[in-house]
Design a protein around this motif. Structure first.
Motif, PDB file in Angstrom:
ATOM      1  N   ASP A 116      -2.283   2.972 -12.804  1.00  0.00           N
ATOM      2  CA  ASP A 116      -1.248   4.098 -13.131  1.00  0.00           C
ATOM      3  C   ASP A 116      -1.289   5.063 -12.117  1.00  0.00           C
ATOM      4  N   ASP A 117      -2.165   4.878 -10.937  1.00  0.00           N
ATOM      5  CA  ASP A 117      -2.298   5.936  -9.791  1.00  0.00           C
ATOM      6  C   ASP A 117      -2.271   4.769  -8.596  1.00  0.00           C
ATOM      7  N   ILE A 118      -1.517   5.268  -7.744  1.00  0.00           N
ATOM      8  CA  ILE A 118      -1.399   4.607  -6.371  1.00  0.00           C
ATOM      9  C   ILE A 118      -2.709   4.609  -5.641  1.00  0.00           C
ATOM     10  N   ALA A 119      -3.115   5.744  -5.642  1.00  0.00           N
ATOM     11  CA  ALA A 119      -4.540   5.851  -4.751  1.00  0.00           C
ATOM     12  C   ALA A 119      -5.552   5.077  -5.318  1.00  0.00           C
ATOM     13  N   ARG A 120      -5.723   4.733  -6.548  1.00  0.00           N
ATOM     14  CA  ARG A 120      -6.702   3.981  -7.152  1.00  0.00           C
ATOM     15  C   ARG A 120      -6.427   2.635  -6.630  1.00  0.00           C
ATOM     16  N   HIS A 121      -5.020   2.224  -6.902  1.00  0.00           N
ATOM     17  CA  HIS A 121      -4.614   0.874  -6.653  1.00  0.00           C
ATOM     18  C   HIS A 121      -5.073   0.483  -5.279  1.00  0.00           C
ATOM     19  N   ASP A 122      -4.613   1.428  -4.339  1.00  0.00           N
ATOM     20  CA  ASP A 122      -4.889   0.842  -2.979  1.00  0.00           C
ATOM     21  C   ASP A 122      -6.494   0.753  -2.564  1.00  0.00           C
ATOM     22  N   GLU A 123      -7.215   1.851  -3.256  1.00  0.00           N
ATOM     23  CA  GLU A 123      -8.685   1.696  -3.162  1.00  0.00           C
ATOM     24  C   GLU A 123      -9.041   0.389  -3.743  1.00  0.00           C
ATOM     25  N   ASP A 124      -8.684   0.071  -4.953  1.00  0.00           N
ATOM     26  CA  ASP A 124      -9.226  -1.257  -5.465  1.00  0.00           C
ATOM     27  C   ASP A 124      -8.840  -2.525  -4.616  1.00  0.00           C
ATOM     28  N   LEU A 125      -7.546  -2.532  -4.081  1.00  0.00           N
ATOM     29  CA  LEU A 125      -7.162  -3.558  -3.369  1.00  0.00           C
ATOM     30  C   LEU A 125      -7.810  -3.764  -2.034  1.00  0.00           C
ATOM     31  N   PHE A 169       0.780  -1.121  -0.041  1.00  0.00           N
ATOM     32  CA  PHE A 169      -0.197  -0.032  -0.106  1.00  0.00           C
ATOM     33  C   PHE A 169       0.867   1.059   0.085  1.00  0.00           C
ATOM     34  N   GLY A 170       0.478   2.152  -0.888  1.00  0.00           N
ATOM     35  CA  GLY A 170       1.284   3.541  -0.885  1.00  0.00           C
ATOM     36  C   GLY A 170       2.779   3.480  -1.870  1.00  0.00           C
ATOM     37  N   HIS A 171       3.005   2.264  -2.427  1.00  0.00           N
ATOM     38  CA  HIS A 171       4.181   2.382  -2.912  1.00  0.00           C
ATOM     39  C   HIS A 171       4.122   2.352  -4.783  1.00  0.00           C
ATOM     40  N   ARG A 172       4.423   3.699  -5.127  1.00  0.00           N
ATOM     41  CA  ARG A 172       4.052   3.851  -6.372  1.00  0.00           C
ATOM     42  C   ARG A 172       4.997   2.849  -7.332  1.00  0.00           C
ATOM     43  N   GLY A 173       6.231   2.764  -6.794  1.00  0.00           N
ATOM     44  CA  GLY A 173       7.178   1.778  -7.601  1.00  0.00           C
ATOM     45  C   GLY A 173       6.736   0.414  -7.955  1.00  0.00           C
ATOM     46  N   ILE A 174       5.672   0.102  -7.018  1.00  0.00           N
ATOM     47  CA  ILE A 174       5.409  -1.533  -7.356  1.00  0.00           C
ATOM     48  C   ILE A 174       4.615  -1.588  -8.616  1.00  0.00           C
ATOM     49  N   LEU A 175       3.953  -0.608  -9.026  1.00  0.00           N
ATOM     50  CA  LEU A 175       2.852  -0.472 -10.171  1.00  0.00           C
ATOM     51  C   LEU A 175       3.929  -1.026 -11.169  1.00  0.00           C
ATOM     52  N   LYS A 176       4.908  -0.384 -11.558  1.00  0.00           N
ATOM     53  CA  LYS A 176       5.770  -0.652 -12.783  1.00  0.00           C
ATOM     54  C   LYS A 176       6.614  -1.828 -12.269  1.00  0.00           C
TER      55      LYS A 176
END
Length: 189
Positions: free
Chosen positions: A33-42, A19-26
């Motif tokens: 492409d957005d860490i906030a959306r990633h966290d919400e979806d998880l 959670f909160g780790h922008r680098g994990i996306l790539k």
């Protein structure tokens, strides 16, 4: 710590949310492409499976680059009684969250008669490996294939959601046995 017994219908496993780790996306090729959306979806995916009275064993790397306050906010939104198996990115702000049991590096639990050895890292051998015990791990983000007795339960391997024992058993059954999993013949000596 003594092993505890849990019910398969109410027990889940997961790892490597970051959670909160922008680098994990790539780094892990996650489809956001957005860490906030990633966290919400998880959080949504977690809560779509886990109920407040369920147990979730989280095998490390809860968050990264998140403040203590952000970690607390995310943790509070996740359903279930959460248990931490400590990962390499879990520091004081993660370990200090109100986990349902004391965070540990290694833990053995029983789920509906199945002995399960939990560690953030994949093990080649574990206690009970030749007596039916299985091993669950994270850390590798799906890059280290499982075996017929060990499985990566990280979010990257399971559609970004926690996984239950029935699904894990299916995957283990479909995976060929590795040489180290074959019990040496007892030559009677």
């Amino acid at each position: 710590m003594k092993s505890q017994t849990f019910n398969a219908a109410t027990t889940w496993f997961s790892a490597d949310a970051h959670f909160g780790h922008r680098g994990i996306l790539k780094m892990s090729g996650r489809p956001w492409d957005d860490i906030a959306r990633h966290d919400e979806d998880l959080i949504h995916a977690w809560n779509s499976r886990v109920r407040p009275n369920h147990d979730v064993f989280f095998l490390g790397d809860f968050a990264m680059n998140s403040s203590a306050e952000r970690c607390q906010q995310v943790f509070a939104r996740l359903n279930g009684k959460k248990h931490l198996i400590i990962g390499n990115h879990d520091g004081p702000r993660h370990i200090g969250l109100p986990w349902a049991s004391e965070p540990a590096d290694l833990r053995t639990v029983h789920v509906d008669g199945t002995r399960i050895v939990l560690c953030h890292y994949a093990l080649r051998m574990w206690n009970g490996s030749w007596r039916g015990a299985i091993h669950l791990y994270g850390h590798s983000h799906g890059t280290l294939p499982g075996t017929s007795r060990s499985c990566d339960v990280g979010l990257d391997c399971w559609g970004y959601r926690p996984v239950g024992l029935a699904e894990i058993r299916e995957r283990l059954a479909a995976t060929p046995e590795q040489p180290e999993e074959q019990r040496p013949e007892d030559d009677g000596q």
